[in-house]
Design a protein around this motif. Structure first.
Motif, short mmCIF file in Angstrom:
data_model
loop_
_atom_site.label_atom_id
_atom_site.label_comp_id
_atom_site.label_asym_id
_atom_site.label_seq_id
_atom_site.Cartn_x
_atom_site.Cartn_y
_atom_site.Cartn_z
N ILE A 1 47.53 40.23 39.94
CA ILE A 1 48.01 39.86 41.28
C ILE A 1 49.46 40.25 41.51
O ILE A 1 49.83 40.75 42.58
CB ILE A 1 47.81 38.34 41.52
CG1 ILE A 1 46.32 38.00 41.57
CG2 ILE A 1 48.51 37.90 42.81
CD1 ILE A 1 46.02 36.52 41.57
N LEU B 1 45.16 37.08 35.40
CA LEU B 1 45.18 37.07 36.88
C LEU B 1 46.58 37.35 37.40
O LEU B 1 46.74 38.10 38.38
CB LEU B 1 44.68 35.73 37.40
CG LEU B 1 43.18 35.61 37.65
CD1 LEU B 1 42.82 34.18 38.04
CD2 LEU B 1 42.70 36.58 38.72
N CYS B 2 47.58 36.76 36.76
CA CYS B 2 48.97 37.02 37.17
C CYS B 2 49.32 38.49 37.00
O CYS B 2 50.01 39.07 37.84
CB CYS B 2 49.92 36.14 36.35
SG CYS B 2 49.90 34.41 36.83
#
Length: 199
Positions: A42, A38-39
């Motif tokens: 994002i 996710l990092c």
């Protein structure tokens, strides 16, 4: 020659960096991979998409210069890394920890070694693909061996054979068929079926 060396270096980086995902799984569980992926999506994806170059993103562009293909830099730097992030995010959210490890190993080892073997020894092209028989064998053997640390020999062979088929039908021209996305997800589905199949 330099292009070939860069592609081999790129695939060595691919193998090591993806296999490192086993470490957070072992230490913190499968959802640690969800957080990491996710990092990536994002925080790192916007740097690539908007081509943000500043003092805070210099490290990222240095890595891109070292390991990324020129055609990907023109289209979207680290495009395949984002495909991988989507794949591993999906697997880490919806499948077991054991299945996640199998997917991580398969996309790291099979894909990496198949490409390196194809570059170095590929002479016999498989009809309808850009792959070679030598590349398939070069990815097959190391993947079977690596999976023996996770599953028994029969499962290791079956999962590797399935991985080889998925890699052959995948395409780097369409993101939803990129093997960095298709291999982890398809292998997760297949492995989950195998591990839950009544013996």
């Amino acid at each position: 020659m330099m292009k070939l060396k860069k592609e081999i270096f790129r695939k060595i980086f691919h193998i090591i960096s993806i296999l490192c995902m086993i470490i957070p799984v072992e230490l913190f569980g499968k959802y640690s991979v969800s957080v990491i992926m996710l990092c990536m999506l994002i925080f790192i994806f916007p740097i690539s998409y908007f081509r943000l170059r500043n003092v805070f993103t210099q490290w990222y562009w240095k890595i891109i210069d070292l390991v990324e293909r020129e055609k990907n830099i023109e289209i979207l730097p680290a495009r395949q890394a984002f495909s991988l992030s989507l794949g591993l995010l999906t697997v880490s959210l919806f499948f077991s920890e054991e299945v996640l490890k199998i997917s991580i190993v398969s996309i790291a080892v099979y894909d990496g070694f198949a490409t390196i073997s194809g570059i170095l020894f590929g002479k016999h092209k498989i009809p309808g693909t850009r792959k070679s028989l030598e590349g398939v064998v070069g990815g097959f053997v190391p993947n079977v061996i690596a999976l023996l640390f996770l599953v028994d020999p029969f499962y290791s062979f079956l999962v590797t054979a399935f991985t080889a088929v998925v890699e052959l039908v995948s395409s780097d021209k369409m993101w939803f068929l990129d093997d960095n996305l298709t291999i982890p997800v398809a292998v997760a589905v297949f492995s989950s079926f195998l591990l839950n199949f009544p013996s």
